[in-house]
Design an enzyme around this catalytic site. Structure first.
Site, PDB file in Angstrom:
ATOM      1  N   MET A  85       0.827  -1.205   0.000  1.00  0.00           N
ATOM      2  CA  MET A  85       0.000   0.000   0.000  1.00  0.00           C
ATOM      3  C   MET A  85       0.864   1.259   0.000  1.00  0.00           C
ATOM      4  SD  MET A  85      -2.771  -1.353  -0.424  1.00  0.00           S
ATOM      5  CE  MET A  85      -3.741  -2.814  -0.129  1.00  0.00           C
ATOM      6  N   ASP A  86       1.982   1.221   0.730  1.00  0.00           N
ATOM      7  CA  ASP A  86       2.939   2.325   0.648  1.00  0.00           C
ATOM      8  C   ASP A  86       3.409   2.524  -0.788  1.00  0.00           C
ATOM      9  OD1 ASP A  86       3.097   3.231   3.277  1.00  0.00           O
ATOM     10  OD2 ASP A  86       4.626   1.778   3.840  1.00  0.00           O
ATOM     11  N   HIS A  87       3.748   1.435  -1.454  1.00  0.00           N
ATOM     12  CA  HIS A  87       4.317   1.523  -2.799  1.00  0.00           C
ATOM     13  C   HIS A  87       3.279   1.973  -3.816  1.00  0.00           C
ATOM     14  CE1 HIS A  87       7.049  -1.095  -0.548  1.00  0.00           C
ATOM     15  NE2 HIS A  87       7.988  -0.669  -1.362  1.00  0.00           N
TER      16      HIS A  87
END
Length: 727
Positions: free
Chosen positions: A525-527
């Site tokens: 999700m960060d990426h």
């Protein structure tokens, strides 16, 4: 309202898979005219929930490309700007259309051993990515439900096309910007796969396969993922006191020690004594980052998601009125839904009747990186923001990383930090010092793009909100990342990848029947959030080139995570439709025909017809190579699961030759290796040869470059405004 950045851009979407379809969707909802070209019988995914979401806001034409419609398709290409394809349809010789930006999305890059199909499961297995996720109740890898390579490849395609469009807007040439599911998978693997000649004690990082994620079950059976020790919240403190020291110690002894949660066992007992709603109220009031593990699609009911238009209601011709993921970015002017997915061939007459002139012959390629000459100042920290600017650096931008005197807090997790910082120059600056304002002003004055992921109230104290930046440079582009989006009551709440894996449903989907939720170590999700921001900032750059106006772009973990729910929709009565496959308890696969199997000397992965599913007990007695041969003879796509991890990939000579490995000298780690090229662009080299910086490593050069004299710099160092490594 100013026209959208890519209004007037014509995109031909000749793909059928997730990656190409979603890349085209993002372009469509950013203002482009996207034409979906389908085979004569229609796209094979028509009628599915996924098709309805992936192909929204497009026009449709069904064509026999190898027969009667070949000439008409050539005319469509003559008037188009971009072609996205994944090999599903027969295409003409594209060299006769040099005006096109072309993006081919394959399973693996050309020349990769095995030439795998565009199947996330098989690509993850053969590349070694699948072995990074351990199973809960057995040795070996776990099947992963989320098609992570495809989701990352979708954003890579959109970013690559955006960078090409920006180059064209600046007078440059179009050309290819190919990617693959494997290269998409390499994005999150950046923080897991690395090798150093001289590793430090902390080089291996904290993302260990053996660390139990901080997910706790409540009395009502709901699991909560928390990201901060909750011992001092009112409810937890009360329950620990009621247990007493002896019972707390006894409960803790039942679990392995954890570096962050010193009362893990007692916490387990406490959480199980109260329902989730009571815990959420207690934890949120104490500013503890937490979210429940929900089924995929449940987040469509979330008030924060609706406040940011991350959820939309669409009247689909096949599904009826449903909720789907909305456009995940805030851009100027706004992006959004143009309409539901079209019916097959709905726009044939209009498209064939349009007079769209053939594009002019483009200028020759300069052979320089796409973003050569663009300067980015990155005040961000951690991962979800800084990865976006690393991608701009890969594409040729000059990225200045501004970090605290003690360094980006993410440096404490060396592997994660190194996985999102290559290609940047570092300036260590105390933003809170009065003397920093002059440095900030000069940095911003020379920047095309400014990025940070600070909470906006804090950013305003440093003069880093959009009005302050625009007062310094009127046409500046400002990119910002938040956890929950720029609107709604949670707009300033802290957030982490884990919380959005939980709430978007992937921790339950990947758990297996009856198991506790599972966090995927890839931190996707960060990426995905970072990649969405990179795409948005490129849209803003195109807009500035054509209008002269700066603008702001806002991405969030919530928006990026909701988009991954696209194969599930919600009806008006709250029922969820779409995803029906369930992972078995041993996390081997969702069906007999799509599965992992243990062999005598390792594991194999296979996908094929359900009515011919193999006997996995018979496979268990075979060497993996023989098992793969037998499976392929029966019509299955099958591969050996690579279990060598990062070293096997990073030291493979073919991978190095293909540019899939980046290698650079580093002052601390010696020769440092990482996953390499996310795109294949033979005419526009990527700039992936600069290692992640040491804190403040380039401070003197940066300060001199923005006009500070040697005496000025010495004064800034003496006053502790900046820190240089030698001081």
């Amino acid at each position: 309202m100013t026209a959208a950045a890519i209004a007037g851009v014509r995109v031909i979407d000749a793909s059928t898979g997730l990656a190409g379809s979603v890349a085209a969707l993002m372009l469509a909802e950013s203002g482009a005219d996207v034409v979906k070209v389908e085979p004569p019988a229609g796209d094979p995914r028509r009628g599915t929930v996924a098709f309805a979401a992936w192909n929204r806001s497009k026009r449709s034409i069904a064509m026999d490309l190898a027969g009667a419609d070949a000439m008409a398709f050539g005319e469509l290409l003559n008037g188009a700007d971009v072609l996205i394809h994944d090999g599903a349809l027969p295409l003409p010789d594209l060299s006769t259309h040099p005006h096109l930006i072309t993006c081919r999305i394959s399973g693996v890059p050309d020349g990769f051993a095995g030439d795998l199909p565009a199947d996330d499961f098989l690509v993850m297995a053969a590349s070694g990515a699948l072995a990074e996720q351990p199973a809960l109740h057995r040795d070996g890898p776990a099947f992963i439900q989320l098609p992570l390579g495809s989701w990352c490849a979708a954003w890579l395609a959109a970013i690559g096309i955006g960078a090409r469009l920006a180059q064209v807007a600046r007078g440059g040439a179009p050309g290819p910007v190919d990617t693959s599911l494997l290269q998409g998978m390499l994005v999150p693997l950046m923080m897991l796969w690395r090798h150093a000649e001289t590793p430090t004690p902390g080089f291996d990082g904290r993302i260990d396969k053996r660390v139990l994620p901080s997910i706790f079950e409540c009395a009502d059976g709901v699991w909560l993922h928390i990201m901060k020790n909750a011992d001092d919240t009112p409810l937890m403190r009360q329950l620990l006191d009621e247990m007493g020291p002896d019972e707390v110690a006894k409960a803790n002894a039942e679990w392995p020690p954890h570096f962050r949660y010193t009362n893990w066992g007692a916490n387990v007992r406490a959480f199980r004594s109260r329902p989730s709603a009571e815990w959420l109220a207690d934890l949120w009031a104490a500013d503890i980052p937490v979210q429940p593990a929900l089924p995929v699609g449940a987040l469509y009911d979330d008030a924060q998601a609706r406040a940011n238009a991350y959820v939309v209601e669409v009247d689909d011709p096949d599904l009826g009125r449903v909720r789907q993921p909305g456009f995940p970015l805030r851009i100027d002017p706004p992006g959004g839904v143009k309409g539901p997915a079209p019916r097959a061939d709905e726009h044939r007459a209009a498209l064939l009747g349009e007079a769209r002139p053939r594009k002019a012959t483009p200028p020759p390629s300069t052979g320089r990186p796409l973003l050569d000459g663009i300067r980015v100042v990155d005040f961000g920290n951690y991962l979800a923001g800084p990865l976006s600017t690393m991608m701009l650096a890969d594409l040729g931008a000059d990225v200045i990383k501004v970090e605290p005197l003690a360094g980006d807090p993410m440096r404490a997790n060396e592997s994660a930090f190194l996985g999102c910082q290559r290609g940047k120059r570092s300036l260590a600056l105390d933003l809170g010092h009065a003397g920093a304002r002059a440095v900030i002003a000069r940095l911003v004055a020379g920047a095309d793009i400014v990025h940070h992921n600070l909470r906006l109230p804090a950013a305003r104290r440093f003069g880093l909100d959009y009005p302050d930046l625009r007062a310094i440079r009127g046409d500046v582009i400002f990119g910002h990342v938040s956890a929950y989006g720029p609107a709604g009551e949670r707009c300033y709440w802290p957030g982490y990848d884990q919380l959005f894996q939980a709430s978007a449903g992937w921790e339950l989907a990947n758990a297996g029947e009856g198991n506790r939720p599972v966090w995927l170590r890839f931190g996707m999700m960060d990426h995905l959030c970072a990649m969405s921001l990179a795409y948005g900032m490129l849209l803003a750059l195109i807009r500035r080139e054509t209008s002269g106006e700066g603008s702001q772009v806002a991405a969030s973990l919530l928006g990026a995570s909701i988009l991954t729910m696209a194969d599930v929709a919600m009806r008006p009565d709250g029922t969820l439709i779409g995803r029906s496959d369930r992972l078995d308890r041993l996390q081997l696969g969702p069906s007999p025909g799509r599965r992992l199997a243990s062999c005598a000397d390792g594991w194999v992965a296979f996908a094929g017809p359900e009515d011919k599913a193999p006997d996995t007990e018979a496979l268990a007695a075979l060497p993996a190579r023989e098992a793969v041969d037998r499976l392929r003879a029966r019509g299955f796509a099958a591969v050996i699961v690579e279990e060598g991890g990062g070293p096997a990939f990073l030291f493979d000579e073919d991978h190095v030759r293909q540019g899939l490995v980046a290698s650079y000298p580093h002052p601390v780690y010696g020769r440092l290796r990482h996953p390499g090229a996310f795109w294949s662009m033979p005419d526009a080299p990527l700039t992936i040869g600069r290692a992640p910086p040491v804190a403040g490593q380039h401070g003197r050069d940066i300060l001199e470059g923005i006009g500070f004299s040697g005496d000025d710099i010495d004064a800034l160092v003496r006053d502790r405004v900046v820190m240089l490594p030698e001081t």
